[in-house]
Design an enzyme around this catalytic site. Sequence first.
Site, PDB file in Angstrom:
ATOM      1  N   LEU A 151       0.843  -1.195   0.000  1.00  0.00           N
ATOM      2  CA  LEU A 151       0.000   0.000   0.000  1.00  0.00           C
ATOM      3  C   LEU A 151       0.876   1.243   0.000  1.00  0.00           C
ATOM      4  O   LEU A 151       1.863   1.325   0.721  1.00  0.00           O
ATOM      5  CB  LEU A 151      -0.923  -0.005   1.219  1.00  0.00           C
ATOM      6  CG  LEU A 151      -1.853  -1.207   1.340  1.00  0.00           C
ATOM      7  CD1 LEU A 151      -2.734  -1.066   2.569  1.00  0.00           C
ATOM      8  CD2 LEU A 151      -2.694  -1.394   0.089  1.00  0.00           C
ATOM      9  N   GLY A 165       2.348  -5.696   8.294  1.00  0.00           N
ATOM     10  CA  GLY A 165       2.231  -4.279   7.968  1.00  0.00           C
ATOM     11  C   GLY A 165       1.235  -4.068   6.848  1.00  0.00           C
ATOM     12  O   GLY A 165       0.104  -4.540   6.901  1.00  0.00           O
ATOM     13  N   ASP A 166       1.677  -3.383   5.812  1.00  0.00           N
ATOM     14  CA  ASP A 166       0.808  -3.120   4.658  1.00  0.00           C
ATOM     15  C   ASP A 166       1.265  -3.916   3.437  1.00  0.00           C
ATOM     16  O   ASP A 166       1.036  -3.510   2.307  1.00  0.00           O
ATOM     17  CB  ASP A 166       0.770  -1.619   4.349  1.00  0.00           C
ATOM     18  CG  ASP A 166       2.136  -1.061   3.994  1.00  0.00           C
ATOM     19  OD1 ASP A 166       3.159  -1.681   4.342  1.00  0.00           O
ATOM     20  OD2 ASP A 166       2.188   0.009   3.359  1.00  0.00           O
ATOM     21  N   GLU A 167       1.897  -5.064   3.681  1.00  0.00           N
ATOM     22  CA  GLU A 167       2.398  -5.912   2.593  1.00  0.00           C
ATOM     23  C   GLU A 167       1.510  -7.139   2.427  1.00  0.00           C
ATOM     24  O   GLU A 167       1.321  -7.916   3.357  1.00  0.00           O
ATOM     25  CB  GLU A 167       3.832  -6.355   2.880  1.00  0.00           C
ATOM     26  CG  GLU A 167       4.806  -5.211   2.947  1.00  0.00           C
ATOM     27  CD  GLU A 167       6.203  -5.686   3.314  1.00  0.00           C
ATOM     28  OE1 GLU A 167       6.343  -6.723   3.999  1.00  0.00           O
ATOM     29  OE2 GLU A 167       7.156  -5.017   2.909  1.00  0.00           O
TER      30      GLU A 167
END
Length: 193
Positions: free
Chosen positions: A67, A108-110
């Site tokens: 993201l 996280g955002d992965e």
Amino acid sequence: RSLNDMQVTIVANLRELNESRQALKHLAQHDSLTGLPNRALFDDRLQQAVSQARRDQARLALLFVDLDEFKAINDTHGHHVGDLLLLAVAQRMEDCVRNVDTVGRLGGDEFVVLLTHVEEEQDALVVAEKICKTLNQPFELDGRHIHISASIGAAIYPTHGSDELTLARSADAAMYLSKEEGGNRVRLCGDEK
């Protein structure tokens, strides 16, 4: 207590123990926030898919999805909204793929996506573009209008890697190229457009 009461208690305790084991197994293999497969389960599925594709002389695609500017969302709106966003992102991504495909969260955002039985590279890119466009639509979370985009890197087995590690490195490198180009885009490994 009668023998029958003790048998009922033992069966109930065994059922409870089995349910606890199942819950622990699920926790060990799934992301606690989104419920998506975590790195360990995703890696296992990728390994199995590569083995199957090798046997069938078939193709598969691996997408790395990161993201764009997620930290700014957390900093501006707080971690609660960030968590709501991650949940919504996970749902939208799952809605973009088939039941035989896997969406996972590495942390996280992965996120990662495994697309099995890919006929042509273009098929994988169509799904990646669909994810990119879907995530670019506004999210309504906790009374806030949130906009996010994603950088996506795609790699195809066996073209961009004949094993899981090489394939993952290829998808990761393509994702970083997408980020370097400003994000909100899809890049296929080796595609220097």
